[in-house]
Design an enzyme around this catalytic site. Sequence first.
Site, short mmCIF file in Angstrom:
data_model
loop_
_atom_site.label_atom_id
_atom_site.label_comp_id
_atom_site.label_asym_id
_atom_site.label_seq_id
_atom_site.Cartn_x
_atom_site.Cartn_y
_atom_site.Cartn_z
N HIS A 197 1.00 -1.28 0.00
CA HIS A 197 -0.05 -0.12 0.02
C HIS A 197 0.68 1.37 0.11
O HIS A 197 0.68 2.29 -0.73
CB HIS A 197 -0.90 -0.05 1.29
CG HIS A 197 -2.03 -1.06 1.10
ND1 HIS A 197 -2.13 -2.06 1.98
CD2 HIS A 197 -3.15 -0.69 0.45
CE1 HIS A 197 -3.18 -2.75 1.51
NE2 HIS A 197 -4.04 -2.01 0.84
N ARG A 209 -11.86 3.13 -12.76
CA ARG A 209 -11.92 1.85 -11.86
C ARG A 209 -13.01 2.51 -10.74
O ARG A 209 -12.84 3.33 -10.22
CB ARG A 209 -10.63 1.79 -11.24
CG ARG A 209 -9.45 1.58 -11.79
CD ARG A 209 -8.15 1.26 -11.26
NE ARG A 209 -6.89 1.15 -11.78
CZ ARG A 209 -5.92 1.88 -12.43
NH1 ARG A 209 -6.38 3.17 -12.01
NH2 ARG A 209 -4.96 1.51 -12.96
N ARG A 251 -15.11 0.26 -15.89
CA ARG A 251 -14.94 -1.38 -15.77
C ARG A 251 -15.78 -1.59 -14.65
O ARG A 251 -15.94 -0.64 -13.56
CB ARG A 251 -13.41 -1.42 -15.17
CG ARG A 251 -13.07 -2.91 -15.06
CD ARG A 251 -11.65 -3.23 -14.82
NE ARG A 251 -11.29 -2.59 -13.36
CZ ARG A 251 -9.92 -2.63 -12.93
NH1 ARG A 251 -8.90 -2.91 -13.94
NH2 ARG A 251 -9.66 -2.04 -11.80
N GLU A 305 -6.88 -10.63 -19.40
CA GLU A 305 -5.95 -10.61 -18.44
C GLU A 305 -5.61 -12.38 -18.08
O GLU A 305 -4.53 -12.52 -17.64
CB GLU A 305 -6.35 -10.06 -17.11
CG GLU A 305 -6.67 -8.49 -17.05
CD GLU A 305 -7.60 -8.08 -15.86
OE1 GLU A 305 -7.20 -7.63 -15.20
OE2 GLU A 305 -8.75 -8.54 -15.91
N CYS A 311 -3.87 -1.15 -20.97
CA CYS A 311 -4.39 -0.16 -19.74
C CYS A 311 -3.36 -0.49 -18.64
O CYS A 311 -3.54 -0.09 -17.55
CB CYS A 311 -5.71 -0.13 -19.54
SG CYS A 311 -6.38 -1.66 -18.71
#
Length: 584
Positions: free
Chosen positions: A194, A301, A337, A436, A507
């Site tokens: 993170h 997103r 998405r 993916e 992307c």
Amino acid sequence: MPTSRSIKGVAVSMGLAEGPVHIVRAGKTEVPTWSVREDDLPQEFARLAAALSSAAEELTDRQRAIARQASEKDAEIFAVHRMILQDPSALQTIERLIQEERINAEAAVSKLIERVVGRVNSMEGASVRDYANDLADPWRRVLEHLLQRDQESIAQSEAKVILAAAELTPKVVTFLPRERILGVVTEQGGRFSHAAVLARSLGIPCVVTLPNLLARLEQNMHVTVDGDHGLVQLRPGEQDLNRFRRIAAKRGERRLSMLAYAPEPAVSLDGARLRCEVNIESMRDFETFDVAHTDGVGLLRTEFLYMERSSFPSEEEQYRMYRRVVETMAGRTVTIRTLDVGGDKPLPYFKVPPEPNPALGWRGLRIQLQWPDLFQAQVRAMLRAASEGNLRILLPMVGSLEQVRQARRVIQEVGENLREQGYDVPESVPLGIMIEVPSLLFVLPQVMAEVDFVSVGTNDLVQYLLAVDRDNSWVARLYQPTDPAVMRALEQVATAAKAAGVPCSVCGDVASDPVAAVLLLGLGYDSVSVAPHFVPAIKFAVRRCTVEGARRFVRELLECSTTEGVKQALGRMREQLFEGVDQA
């Protein structure tokens, strides 16, 4: 006189920094322990409660600041940290230690931290250290409040510093206001933790995995940080400083020269165009770039809308958000998405069973198809917003044609229901999928017949294609986007898309490299979608190449049989594209 020393670490966030070091005591520290009389126990509980309250307030302030400076998604870790402090079992453990062992609150919190870290580090699986830090870091804040180590002197000054710490944590990255942080260096830390993501988002040069760093440092020691190559120099001499500053000045000049290309389209010397779209997460992202400099949103997103909440957002909340994005883009394409959670992106209010390998588990479209109410609510909001502009729907983590067909049926049924209810929604909205999962590479012609566009998510594709967990330090070096297998996979997708007349984009991180963007143009990709600050350099590179030159470049790369060979070919192309531009 002390000599200059260089330490090699792992580059996490690009950029150069120079200045005095401030050592952040945010890791494990020696904590004083003393006995507490029974009559004084209420006072210890009160001190603990006050420290918890102060730590929670500090986390809230940090969350708001990072949401303003970066994005709401980047700030979500601090909401998670507040939830950790609200864990009743942890609080009961601390209070029991105070009560039964008659020790002070500092010692009790310290023992909890040791137990948490020890328990998590005994687990098997990837990113264990980063996970342990995420669990322990909020309690370290509480400990610091109890110890009254709030670094008042540095907080009250206006000095700009390079932060040094044992561990890379969100607390370290946000220890001071962004404008005062020149760089961050740590002994330990993960490239995809993170805190690492936060450093990149904030544009803070960062290097981790620097052996024995703190033992070599002194408070206010002058250092230089090279976040591009993972180098930290201690006490640089005059010659070293002059060289470092010349390089930094040249890079600054180069950044300014790249910005001049931002308003121009990415058109090659022989007239081929590569659409440059952007990845965004919230409306705040629009404050960081000029909409007129982009060809659209290539990836919105939607996870950010679901994070930091106590329940799922309503259809109306989602509709208002999507509509604002569509309206802001003023006719440009907006690709949204559908919810991509699960794995490393859990929702605090959405409990899923523990999984031995979350990356291969219940995530992305798999969740949506098994929980149709969740999927339908989001699709309803998207279709309603589509009436306001040029909107496309993108499906994540697709592994089969059956999943595509099932999702399309749901979208069609939702559209019919909305029209029956009197909503003005388009008869059809372009539907695309993320490439993916490697299984799709073997059925590409069939896939192209089912969709309106495709977008390659290279981050996960590389991970799955090479069977490398990029969060696992033992195998992270094997995560190579330049592997020949990745190059051939990108070629296969572009070839199949072109044959079917289906627009194709990339992307993932690969697209953010200007040389890779030229490669994608040569392969036949129509567009790239990247973080906004990468757009100027990509446009610069495309405007200096020809399609024929890009295709020759592609042929050269596809002949490479090793990762090193691909890297060398990319290096040669970089020299050609940026000839005459200082690459210091």
